[in-house]
Enzyme design. Structure first.
Site, PDB file in Angstrom:
ATOM      1  N   GLU A  63       0.818  -1.203   0.000  1.00 61.23           N
ATOM      2  CA  GLU A  63       0.000   0.000   0.000  1.00 61.23           C
ATOM      3  C   GLU A  63       0.859   1.263   0.000  1.00 61.23           C
ATOM      4  OE1 GLU A  63      -3.556  -1.894   2.797  1.00 61.23           O
ATOM      5  OE2 GLU A  63      -1.878  -0.812   3.708  1.00 61.23           O
ATOM      6  N   ASP A 234      -7.636  -4.713   9.305  1.00 58.01           N
ATOM      7  CA  ASP A 234      -7.099  -3.545   8.605  1.00 58.01           C
ATOM      8  C   ASP A 234      -7.019  -3.716   7.089  1.00 58.01           C
ATOM      9  OD1 ASP A 234      -5.099  -5.398   8.480  1.00 58.01           O
ATOM     10  OD2 ASP A 234      -3.581  -4.202   9.479  1.00 58.01           O
TER      11      ASP A 234
END
Length: 374
Positions: A63, A234
């Site tokens: 990410e 998450d």
């Protein structure tokens, strides 16, 4: 006048980050970092905000997490690969950059594996100061991996938590965690189940690593008045709390468009009401109302927190030697003459070895007995 060292970017390595934390002191570092986070949450509206840019695979996710306040720009590169444990690697690693918006020049490059653990813990404790029961002294930590000690230290430093109840399906992880934390003055109990762990705890932290929908806490386990610090869920497809717990709790989030994709609330309807934590911190919304309220901080991590952490480290390394001077940027004396800089560099090397055409160099190599290809 151009800064004569504008090509040099401070680089905080893993060794430097550890030295900085030890130099400052872990608890003081967490308290000061929490202060930077709160400061930036108070000015939340000025930031660029976007869900993290994620590249998912069967083994994990990579990410990018960018943001800017109009003066500084920051981003973090971070991965999440739970199966890395099988090969003795970290499940999460990261690095980050802080840059000047006016020039576009980087101002800091830093490791963020350790720093992310610290900022995640500081963020949890910041939220709990506004959401946990007053006078909370006991916390259960379910999932005793790499993040668990940081969480405990942050809650001790910011809330005064002194008693810990630990549970992990890997008993050796709990033993390691307990050994690390007893040295810091905690009263630690290793438990045999999640149910046992949450008994007498006013704060419950779930921070497991498996990348799947899991039920770490069931609805019947959670009584009135607790604060749940849900850290482990998450990414899409990864949760820790039973849906029914969420339905009878007040839920607080960082950035709803990201949390609805990655957090515990991915289990709920897209319009299920949540409160943004920055509104509580700034006084625009209410956090804990009464002693029977169940509060959930659905923590997924957001770019502004990393921005705060990078800003803190930038300020903290001044007047120290806890960084390297990295020659990162091509910066010729004449900005338009990048090619000339390259030629001049070649000239400085030619005294050591004259330029040889590539074809001639390859032919000479072959005549000397070297292979024909490389």
């Amino acid at each position: 006048m151009k800064n004569p060292a504008s090509n040099i970017v401070p680089f905080v390595s893993v060794d430097h980050m550890m030295s900085l934390v030890v130099h400052v002191g872990i608890e003081r570092f967490l308290v000061e970092l929490a202060g930077y986070i709160e400061e930036d949450f108070h000015r939340w509206p000025v930031f660029d905000k976007t869900p993290r840019v994620a590249s998912h695979s069967s083994s994990g996710v990579i990410e990018l997490m960018p943001t800017s306040d109009g003066k500084l720009y920051g981003f973090k590169y971070v991965n999440g690969h739970p199966l890395n444990r099988r090969s003795g690697r970290q499940t999460v690693t990261a690095f980050g950059v802080l840059a000047d918006v006016g020039s576009g020049y980087p101002m800091l490059l830093a490791e963020m594996t350790i720093l992310t653990a610290l900022r995640t813990a500081a963020m949890s404790a910041v939220a709990a100061r506004h959401l946990a029961p007053a006078g909370a002294s006991c916390m259960a930590i379910i999932g005793n991996g790499a993040q668990s000690e940081f969480q405990a230290m942050a809650f001790k430093a910011l809330l005064g938590i002194s008693a810990l109840r630990l549970f992990d399906i890997d008993a050796s992880a709990s033993r390691r965690c307990a050994a690390n934390l007893r040295a810091h003055g905690f009263d630690v109990t290793i438990c045999r189940s999640s149910q046992e762990a949450i008994e007498t705890a006013q704060v419950i932290t779930t921070v497991t690593a498996d990348k799947q929908h899991a039920t770490i806490l069931t609805d019947n386990m959670v009584g009135a008045g607790v604060h749940i610090n849900a850290v482990g869920g998450d990414c899409p497809g990864k949760t820790e709390l039973h849906r029914d717990i969420l339905l009878r709790s007040d839920i607080f989030v960082e950035y709803p468009p990201q949390t609805r994709i990655e957090g515990e609330i991915q289990q709920l309807a897209p319009d299920h009401p949540v409160t943004e934590l920055w509104q509580v911190i700034s006084g625009a919304a209410v956090g804990r109302r009464d002693e029977r309220q169940i509060t959930v901080f659905d923590s997924v991590g957001f770019a502004i927190e990393d921005f705060s952490a990078l800003r803190y480290v930038r300020d903290r390394i001044r007047a120290t030697d806890f960084y390297d001077r990295l020659d990162l940027l091509a910066d010729p004396d004449e900005p338009r003459d990048l090619f000339g800089m390259l030629l001049r560099h070649g000239g400085t090397r030619s005294a050591a070895k004259p330029d040889v055409p590539l074809a001639d160099e390859r032919r000479n190599h072959q005549e000397a007995g070297g292979p024909a290809s490389g």
